[in-house]
Design an enzyme around this catalytic site. Structure first.
Site, PDB file in Angstrom:
ATOM      1  N   GLU A  88       0.859  -1.019   0.113  1.00  8.94           N
ATOM      2  CA  GLU A  88       0.048   0.048   0.084  1.00  8.94           C
ATOM      3  C   GLU A  88       0.880   1.155   0.002  1.00  8.94           C
ATOM      4  OE1 GLU A  88      -2.476  -0.697   3.301  1.00  8.94           O
ATOM      5  OE2 GLU A  88      -3.347  -2.350   2.464  1.00  8.94           O
ATOM      6  N   CYS A 113       6.627  -4.378  16.313  1.00  6.64           N
ATOM      7  CA  CYS A 113       6.127  -3.002  17.264  1.00  6.64           C
ATOM      8  C   CYS A 113       4.705  -3.433  17.652  1.00  6.64           C
ATOM      9  CB  CYS A 113       6.312  -1.813  16.556  1.00  6.64           C
ATOM     10  SG  CYS A 113       8.201  -1.425  16.065  1.00  6.64           S
ATOM     11  N   CYS A 116       1.604  -1.542  16.222  1.00  4.51           N
ATOM     12  CA  CYS A 116       1.699  -1.236  14.682  1.00  4.51           C
ATOM     13  C   CYS A 116       1.062  -2.326  13.901  1.00  4.51           C
ATOM     14  CB  CYS A 116       3.059  -0.774  14.232  1.00  4.51           C
ATOM     15  SG  CYS A 116       3.287  -0.909  12.204  1.00  4.51           S
ATOM     16  N   GLU A 170      10.225  -1.873   7.227  1.00  2.00           N
ATOM     17  CA  GLU A 170      11.214  -1.197   7.976  1.00  2.00           C
ATOM     18  C   GLU A 170      12.496  -0.609   6.770  1.00  2.00           C
ATOM     19  OE1 GLU A 170      12.457   0.655  10.519  1.00  2.00           O
ATOM     20  OE2 GLU A 170      14.310   0.855   9.640  1.00  2.00           O
ATOM     21  N   SER A 198      12.024   6.970   7.600  1.00  3.45           N
ATOM     22  CA  SER A 198      11.673   6.770   9.039  1.00  3.45           C
ATOM     23  C   SER A 198      12.054   5.467   9.529  1.00  3.45           C
ATOM     24  CB  SER A 198      10.166   6.962   9.092  1.00  3.45           C
ATOM     25  OG  SER A 198       9.603   6.859  10.252  1.00  3.45           O
ATOM     26  N   SER A 221      11.204   6.438  14.651  1.00  9.06           N
ATOM     27  CA  SER A 221      10.226   6.183  15.549  1.00  9.06           C
ATOM     28  C   SER A 221      10.642   5.962  17.189  1.00  9.06           C
ATOM     29  CB  SER A 221       9.515   4.868  15.059  1.00  9.06           C
ATOM     30  OG  SER A 221       8.847   5.406  13.840  1.00  9.06           O
ATOM     31  N   ASN A 303      -3.436   6.010  16.388  1.00 10.58           N
ATOM     32  CA  ASN A 303      -4.213   5.712  15.437  1.00 10.58           C
ATOM     33  C   ASN A 303      -4.975   4.423  15.718  1.00 10.58           C
ATOM     34  OD1 ASN A 303      -4.498   7.964  13.528  1.00 10.58           O
ATOM     35  ND2 ASN A 303      -2.599   7.099  12.826  1.00 10.58           N
ATOM     36  N   CYS A 346      -0.649   6.323   9.712  1.00 10.95           N
ATOM     37  CA  CYS A 346       0.462   5.740  10.081  1.00 10.95           C
ATOM     38  C   CYS A 346       0.055   4.445  10.966  1.00 10.95           C
ATOM     39  CB  CYS A 346       1.088   6.366  10.939  1.00 10.95           C
ATOM     40  SG  CYS A 346       1.535   7.967  10.367  1.00 10.95           S
TER      41      CYS A 346
END
Ligand code: SAH
Ligand code: SF4
Length: 356
Positions: A88, A113, A116, A170, A198, A221, A303, A346
């Site tokens: 995506e 994580c 996530c 990652e 990131s 992060s 989120n 995110c």
């Protein structure tokens, strides 16, 4: 058929024995500057070469499978890869109408994580450099075409302003492919300085960026500067502990002089407490307040994801946290979450269709 979106002009020329070397640059410019993905339209190439290219090469290998639009201007794309996996990518629009592309670097992610969605899926595979470049080309082409028809308030820009590698995966765990894609996009006229990588904090990868003098922007992060909290939320902290991460960031700044963004995804009661502010401030200032890091702290209210045990803090709590950091004279912003209605925000990327 060979994918060619991550090949530099000289590599393209090398793949065309018998053709003059400048053909490599011409094909490259059609793809990367004019965003033309059909060889038949490359009007300055001889017909025979166009036919030959069409038989052997693929300018873009991803296939758009789905596109969802949010009322706030966010557009999420799902692309199908050659092997049936999907990734995506998201076009985000800010309040001033500027748009950026959020790109994936892996199918899934191995880092695990806990907060996530992509981490929950595990790693399926790395993306190739051309699969990373293809996302950029397709999103940029979409933005340019839409920009031409732009109306409304705020007006949309007719091109991408930035690229963030913050989609699935990652980036520094797929460093070679990432760097190759970045080099090609840069060569196509989209400067590295407009790109942000990131990372969850892979020390070796950060050191690689320093030693290569990479001009991309860096975002970490961090989530928490308290080792215990970070160990619990991010398994990667055990092999890349905060002290080593901090040293790598100091060395990065010594080599490149660039400000680093620290991303803090805030979860109620987990990392939004007074002791979390203190840990963050001393991480930035350093022991004895010597050797401070030059940072921008970016607060991202978590989120919500169904079936995850976390809660987004109240808006007042986020603002309290922000003010405490500001009082410590550390630059800080709160990210307005965009695109959550299409799960394009995110940490909400991650629907994968099974291959085979
Ligand atoms: N793997 C890289 C880049 C992809 S994650 C990294 O970790 O930095 C992109 C960003 O989304 C990271 O800052 C991550 O902390 C954040 N994120 C993950 N899950 C989230 C969630 N549920 N809500 C808000 N942000 C989230
Ligand atoms: Fe992977 Fe980043 Fe998600 Fe962590 S936050 S699991 S590193 S995608």
């Amino acid at each position: 058929m060979r994918p060619i979106s991550a090949m530099l002009p000289e590599e393209l020329a090398g793949a065309l024995p018998g053709a003059p070397a400048y053909r490599g640059r011409q094909i490259f410019d059609w793809i990367h500057r004019r965003l033309v993905f059909d060889f038949a339209e490359m009007s300055n190439l001889p017909d025979s070469l166009r036919r030959d290219l069409a038989e052997r090469f693929m300018p873009v290998s991803l296939e758009e499978q789905d596109r969802i639009r949010d009322a706030d201007g966010t557009v999420k794309f799902r692309f199908r890869l050659g092997d049936g996996n999907t990734v995506e990518s998201v076009v985000l629009q800010d309040r001033r109408g500027r748009r950026s592309a959020c790109l994936s670097t892996q199918v899934g992610c191995a880092m695990g994580c806990l907060f996530c969605r992509t981490g929950y899926l595990g790693l399926r595979r790395d993306l190739n450099a051309h699969e990373i470049a293809d996302q950029f080309l397709l999103l940029r082409s979409f933005v340019r075409r839409q920009g031409l028809r732009s109306e409304g308030n705020p007006p949309r820009s007719g091109d991408l302003s930035g690229v963030v590698f913050m989609g699935m995966g990652e980036p520094l765990a797929n460093l070679d492919n990432l760097l190759q894609a970045i080099e090609v996009l840069d060569c196509g006229g989209f400067s590295q300085r407009r790109m942000t990588v990131s990372t969850c904090g892979l020390v070796e990868g950060i050191r690689s960026l320093s030693s290569r003098k990479s001009m991309v922007r860096l975002a970490i992060s961090l989530i928490s500067a308290d080792s215990e909290v970070r160990n619990r939320l991010m398994p990667v902290n055990r092999s890349n502990p905060l002290s080593e991460l901090r040293r790598a960031l100091l060395d990065y700044q010594a080599a490149l002089g660039k400000r680093i963004t620290l991303e803090i995804v805030l979860m109620a009661g987990i990392n939004d407490r007074p002791e979390d502010v203190e840990a963050l401030v001393s991480f930035v200032r350093g022991p004895d307040a010597r050797q401070p890091l030059k940072v921008l702290v970016n607060l991202i209210p978590w989120n919500p994801l169904p079936e995850f045990p976390y809660k987004r803090p109240e808006a007042g709590r986020v603002e309290w946290f922000r003010q405490r950091i500001e009082q410590a004279r550390i630059p800080v912003t709160t990210r307005v979450s965009r695109g959550s209605a299409v799960c394009g925000a995110c940490g909400q990327l991650g629907q994968i269709t099974p291959s085979g």
